[in-house]
Design a protein around this motif. Structure first.
Motif, mmCIF file in Angstrom:
data_model
loop_
_atom_site.group_PDB
_atom_site.id
_atom_site.type_symbol
_atom_site.label_atom_id
_atom_site.label_comp_id
_atom_site.label_asym_id
_atom_site.label_seq_id
_atom_site.Cartn_x
_atom_site.Cartn_y
_atom_site.Cartn_z
ATOM 1 N N LYS A 91 -13.892 9.928 19.197
ATOM 2 C CA LYS A 91 -13.259 10.240 20.468
ATOM 3 C C LYS A 91 -13.746 9.337 21.599
ATOM 4 C CE LYS A 91 -12.776 14.439 23.305
ATOM 5 N NZ LYS A 91 -13.197 15.853 23.386
ATOM 6 N N PHE A 92 -14.965 8.899 21.489
ATOM 7 C CA PHE A 92 -15.549 8.121 22.601
ATOM 8 C C PHE A 92 -15.857 6.694 22.176
ATOM 9 C CE2 PHE A 92 -16.743 12.595 22.962
ATOM 10 C CZ PHE A 92 -16.052 12.918 24.122
ATOM 11 N N GLY A 93 -15.123 6.185 21.203
ATOM 12 C CA GLY A 93 -15.347 4.822 20.736
ATOM 13 C C GLY A 93 -16.109 4.840 19.430
ATOM 14 N N GLY A 94 -15.669 4.037 18.475
ATOM 15 C CA GLY A 94 -16.251 4.067 17.144
ATOM 16 C C GLY A 94 -17.234 2.968 16.842
ATOM 17 N N LYS A 95 -17.586 2.167 17.875
ATOM 18 C CA LYS A 95 -18.603 1.136 17.656
ATOM 19 C C LYS A 95 -19.970 1.825 17.602
ATOM 20 C CE LYS A 95 -16.516 -2.870 17.548
ATOM 21 N NZ LYS A 95 -16.079 -3.729 18.624
ATOM 22 N N PRO A 96 -20.890 1.286 16.791
ATOM 23 C CA PRO A 96 -22.212 1.929 16.688
ATOM 24 C C PRO A 96 -22.853 2.207 18.055
ATOM 25 C CG PRO A 96 -22.009 0.222 15.049
ATOM 26 C CD PRO A 96 -20.747 0.162 15.862
ATOM 27 N N MET A 97 -22.737 1.262 18.987
ATOM 28 C CA MET A 97 -23.349 1.471 20.287
ATOM 29 C C MET A 97 -22.643 2.569 21.087
ATOM 30 S SD MET A 97 -26.143 -0.128 20.616
ATOM 31 C CE MET A 97 -26.574 -0.204 22.350
ATOM 32 N N ASP A 98 -21.322 2.763 20.833
ATOM 33 C CA ASP A 98 -20.608 3.864 21.496
ATOM 34 C C ASP A 98 -21.198 5.200 21.034
ATOM 35 O OD1 ASP A 98 -18.860 2.013 22.630
ATOM 36 O OD2 ASP A 98 -17.438 2.155 20.965
ATOM 37 N N ILE A 99 -21.447 5.270 19.730
ATOM 38 C CA ILE A 99 -21.973 6.515 19.165
ATOM 39 C C ILE A 99 -23.408 6.733 19.659
ATOM 40 C CG2 ILE A 99 -22.557 7.671 16.996
ATOM 41 C CD1 ILE A 99 -20.172 5.978 15.804
ATOM 42 N N PHE A 100 -24.158 5.614 19.693
ATOM 43 C CA PHE A 100 -25.525 5.713 20.229
ATOM 44 C C PHE A 100 -25.486 6.274 21.646
ATOM 45 C CE2 PHE A 100 -28.770 3.808 22.946
ATOM 46 C CZ PHE A 100 -29.920 4.299 22.347
ATOM 47 N N ARG A 101 -24.616 5.726 22.474
ATOM 48 C CA ARG A 101 -24.535 6.155 23.877
ATOM 49 C C ARG A 101 -24.129 7.630 23.967
ATOM 50 N NH1 ARG A 101 -21.525 1.751 25.222
ATOM 51 N NH2 ARG A 101 -23.290 0.382 24.821
ATOM 52 N N MET A 102 -23.164 7.998 23.128
ATOM 53 C CA MET A 102 -22.674 9.388 23.117
ATOM 54 C C MET A 102 -23.816 10.354 22.802
ATOM 55 S SD MET A 102 -20.470 11.757 23.131
ATOM 56 C CE MET A 102 -20.528 13.452 22.588
#
Ligand code: HEC
Length: 216
Positions: A150-161
């Protein structure tokens, strides 16, 4: 009170060894002057103690071994923290996928954190559902195994989430937002570990992330 010299005085003058009169449980005692080498070590130890005590504990001229060890430990910890900060500052998609998520120790630590903290809302199998008898009951979190991010599927997006929680503009999942996990609850390293665990479980979602320094 008699001033009469005791038998011992004469014996001493003659250089004889005196056996003292008392006896306890059959144990008797000679009354001899201690040998000089023994007295020397004894008084020497006292003098050494005084010098040591003054120099180490009162003048601060020397550091105690305890202080030296503590300093060394603090220095090692500082170096470790600095190294970790450097690593985290340069964290990017490639490193998350090809370095962190490829390290079995990191993934194992992340799995432990996941089961302890995240499974409550996302389920141990990431489906965000709980089976009650024959019905599947949704848990508060979003499924993590649906290949939809939902908030971006790049590893860093998930990290940020995970680190910062739901973005301010998110309306949440059925109104429930995710709180930031970084900071008070997890260290940055633990967030990296748990994200690495997610990445390792979902290789197909991250197969297009190039290796660090590699082409693609
Ligand atoms: C109290 C419940 C709760 C806990 C605990 C929780 N989450 Fe969440 N999580 C949510 C909710 C709710 C959302 C959806 C937030 C939104 O839509 O704003 C979410 C969303 C996510 C997303 C985005 C999913 C997507 O499809 O884009 C990820 C990734 C995630 N959580 C990972 C984690 C991790 C890793 C942990 C453990 C460190 C964790 N969560 C712990 C409730 C929780």
């Amino acid at each position: 009170m008699s001033q009469e010299p005791k038998r011992g005085h004469f014996a001493k003058e003659k250089g004889e060894v005196i056996l003292r009169e008392h006896e306890y449980d059959g144990i008797q005692e000679f009354d001899q002057k201690l040998p000089n080498w023994w007295l020397f070590t004894f008084y020497g130890a006292i003098a050494w103690f005084l010098g040591y005590w003054v120099l180490y504990y009162h003048t601060g001229a020397f550091k105690t071994s305890h202080e030296l060890v503590s300093e060394k430990i603090a220095a090692i910890q500082d170096a470790k923290v600095a190294e970790l900060e450097k690593t985290l500052a340069s964290l990017d998609d490639s490193k998350l996928v090809h370095e962190w998520a490829a390290n079995p120790e990191v993934v194992a630590a992340g799995e432990a954190t996941y089961q302890q903290i995240c499974a409550a809302c996302h389920a141990a199998d990431m489906s965000a559902t709980m089976t009650a008898g024959t019905v599947k009951v949704p848990l508060p979190g979003l499924p993590l195994d649906d290949h939809e991010w939902k908030f971006g599927g790049k590893p860093m997006d998930i990290f940020r989430m995970v680190n910062e929680g739901s973005p301010a503009d998110s309306t949440g999942n059925n109104g429930v937002k995710m709180q930031p996990k970084g900071g008070a609850q997890l260290s940055t390293k633990q967030v990296v570990e748990v994200v690495s665990y997610l990445i390792s479980k979902l290789p197909e979602d991250f197969k297009d992330i190039p290796a660090p320094g590699g082409q693609g």
